[in-house]
Design an enzyme around this catalytic site. Sequence first.
Site, PDB file in Angstrom:
ATOM      1  N   ASN A 175      -0.479   0.249  -9.023  1.00  5.22           N
ATOM      2  CA  ASN A 175      -1.815  -0.074  -9.522  1.00  5.22           C
ATOM      3  C   ASN A 175      -1.791  -0.044 -11.046  1.00  5.22           C
ATOM      4  O   ASN A 175      -0.982   0.656 -11.646  1.00  5.22           O
ATOM      5  CB  ASN A 175      -2.829   0.973  -9.023  1.00  5.22           C
ATOM      6  CG  ASN A 175      -4.246   0.646  -9.465  1.00  5.22           C
ATOM      7  OD1 ASN A 175      -4.678  -0.511  -9.436  1.00  5.22           O
ATOM      8  ND2 ASN A 175      -4.991   1.655  -9.896  1.00  5.22           N
TER       9      ASN A 175
ATOM     10  N   HIS B 234      -4.451   0.626 -14.335  1.00  7.21           N
ATOM     11  CA  HIS B 234      -5.757   1.217 -14.605  1.00  7.21           C
ATOM     12  C   HIS B 234      -6.008   1.206 -16.120  1.00  7.21           C
ATOM     13  O   HIS B 234      -5.107   1.545 -16.890  1.00  7.21           O
ATOM     14  CB  HIS B 234      -5.805   2.651 -14.063  1.00  7.21           C
ATOM     15  CG  HIS B 234      -7.156   3.279 -14.211  1.00  7.21           C
ATOM     16  ND1 HIS B 234      -8.223   2.936 -13.382  1.00  7.21           N
ATOM     17  CD2 HIS B 234      -7.630   4.179 -15.088  1.00  7.21           C
ATOM     18  CE1 HIS B 234      -9.290   3.625 -13.753  1.00  7.21           C
ATOM     19  NE2 HIS B 234      -8.964   4.383 -14.779  1.00  7.21           N
TER      20      HIS B 234
ATOM     21  N   SER C  19      -2.473   2.295 -17.915  1.00  3.60           N
ATOM     22  CA  SER C  19      -1.435   2.993 -17.142  1.00  3.60           C
ATOM     23  C   SER C  19      -1.068   2.196 -15.910  1.00  3.60           C
ATOM     24  O   SER C  19      -1.943   1.655 -15.232  1.00  3.60           O
ATOM     25  CB  SER C  19      -1.969   4.349 -16.650  1.00  3.60           C
ATOM     26  OG  SER C  19      -2.536   5.113 -17.681  1.00  3.60           O
TER      27      SER C  19
ATOM     28  N   ASP D 243      -6.638   6.905  -8.412  1.00  3.26           N
ATOM     29  CA  ASP D 243      -6.120   6.792  -9.782  1.00  3.26           C
ATOM     30  C   ASP D 243      -5.264   8.003 -10.161  1.00  3.26           C
ATOM     31  O   ASP D 243      -5.190   8.367 -11.334  1.00  3.26           O
ATOM     32  CB  ASP D 243      -7.269   6.622 -10.802  1.00  3.26           C
ATOM     33  CG  ASP D 243      -8.038   5.325 -10.592  1.00  3.26           C
ATOM     34  OD1 ASP D 243      -7.433   4.350 -10.131  1.00  3.26           O
ATOM     35  OD2 ASP D 243      -9.247   5.305 -10.880  1.00  3.26           O
TER      36      ASP D 243
HETATM   37  C1  GAR Z   1      -7.898  -4.617 -15.410  1.00  3.05           C
HETATM   38  O1  GAR Z   1      -8.384  -4.157 -16.643  1.00  3.05           O
HETATM   39  C2  GAR Z   1      -7.417  -3.450 -14.576  1.00  3.05           C
HETATM   40  O2  GAR Z   1      -6.854  -2.424 -15.336  1.00  3.05           O
HETATM   41  C3  GAR Z   1      -8.697  -3.006 -13.920  1.00  3.05           C
HETATM   42  O3  GAR Z   1      -9.346  -4.205 -13.576  1.00  3.05           O
HETATM   43  C4  GAR Z   1      -9.037  -5.188 -14.574  1.00  3.05           C
HETATM   44  C5  GAR Z   1      -8.645  -6.463 -13.882  1.00  3.05           C
HETATM   45  O4  GAR Z   1      -8.484  -7.499 -14.817  1.00  3.05           O
HETATM   46  N1  GAR Z   1      -8.456  -2.202 -12.765  1.00  3.05           N
HETATM   47  C6  GAR Z   1      -9.186  -1.133 -12.451  1.00  3.05           C
HETATM   48  O5  GAR Z   1     -10.143  -0.776 -13.092  1.00  3.05           O
HETATM   49  C7  GAR Z   1      -8.714  -0.403 -11.200  1.00  3.05           C
HETATM   50  N2  GAR Z   1      -9.280   0.896 -11.161  1.00  3.05           N
HETATM   51  P1  GAR Z   1      -7.840  -8.882 -14.408  1.00  3.05           P
HETATM   52  O6  GAR Z   1      -8.566  -9.361 -13.140  1.00  3.05           O
HETATM   53  O7  GAR Z   1      -8.114  -9.785 -15.565  1.00  3.05           O
HETATM   54  O8  GAR Z   1      -6.387  -8.666 -14.168  1.00  3.05           O
END
Ligand code: GAR
Length: 217
Positions: free
Chosen positions: A111, A113, A140, A149
């Site tokens: 994952n 985050h 991360s 997480d």
């Molecule tokens: C990213 O910033 C990722 O870190 C976050 O969602 C976004 C997806 O962006 N994930 C979380 O918050 C998971 N807990 P993307 O669709 O442009 O890749």
Amino acid sequence: MPSKTCNVVVLLSGSGSNLQALIDSSLGQDSPVQIRGVISNRADAYGLERAKAAGIDTAVLQHQGFDGRQAFDAALMALIDGMQPDLVVLAGFMRILSGDFVRHYQGRLLNIHPSLLPKYKGLHTHQRALEAGDTEHGCSVHFVTEELDGGPLVVQAVVAVAPDDTVQSLADRVHHQEHQIYPLAVRWFAQGRLRLGEHGALLDGQPLAASGHLIRP
Ligand code: GAR
């Protein structure tokens, strides 16, 4: 698995900019990464368009049709396993996964985050970092365990917080770093260099620090 390609299935719910970074970095002929499929729990996720444009199989599985989390996760596992992944990558997949799901993919589920875990688990990470007056923020990549997480860290990128940063400006810089560290972690896994040991993440057989591999500006 250095001598064969690593089949990767990506799960997402939104824009898919991390998927795009993974696609771009897997294009070279020597890449050990083969993105086998992209699954979204939302039919309108732009990430699905990115996948189709790259000729990658897509599927949509919406939770509305299911009687609870266990039933949805069971169907999701069946869909993923039909694609025979070596690695499952959560790239902005905004659903909490059941223990059964996480255990099923133990050691082959990553994952990303948008915070320097263990700080700011959950949502609104950029706002929380700004409100706390943090001078450093970041992102991360970690192996997923049953603790939300909370799994062993693989790599973190640090972003300096500027006094005039807004949630958007900080999010943009963190996103840029996400697009560097996720392909790096996936490539390590595909090369057989990264794995989950009994006590945490191992790179080239050596335990990683608690923060994972740390990248500073
Ligand atoms: C990213 O910033 C990722 O870190 C976050 O969602 C976004 C997806 O962006 N994930 C979380 O918050 C998971 N807990 P993307 O669709 O442009 O890749």
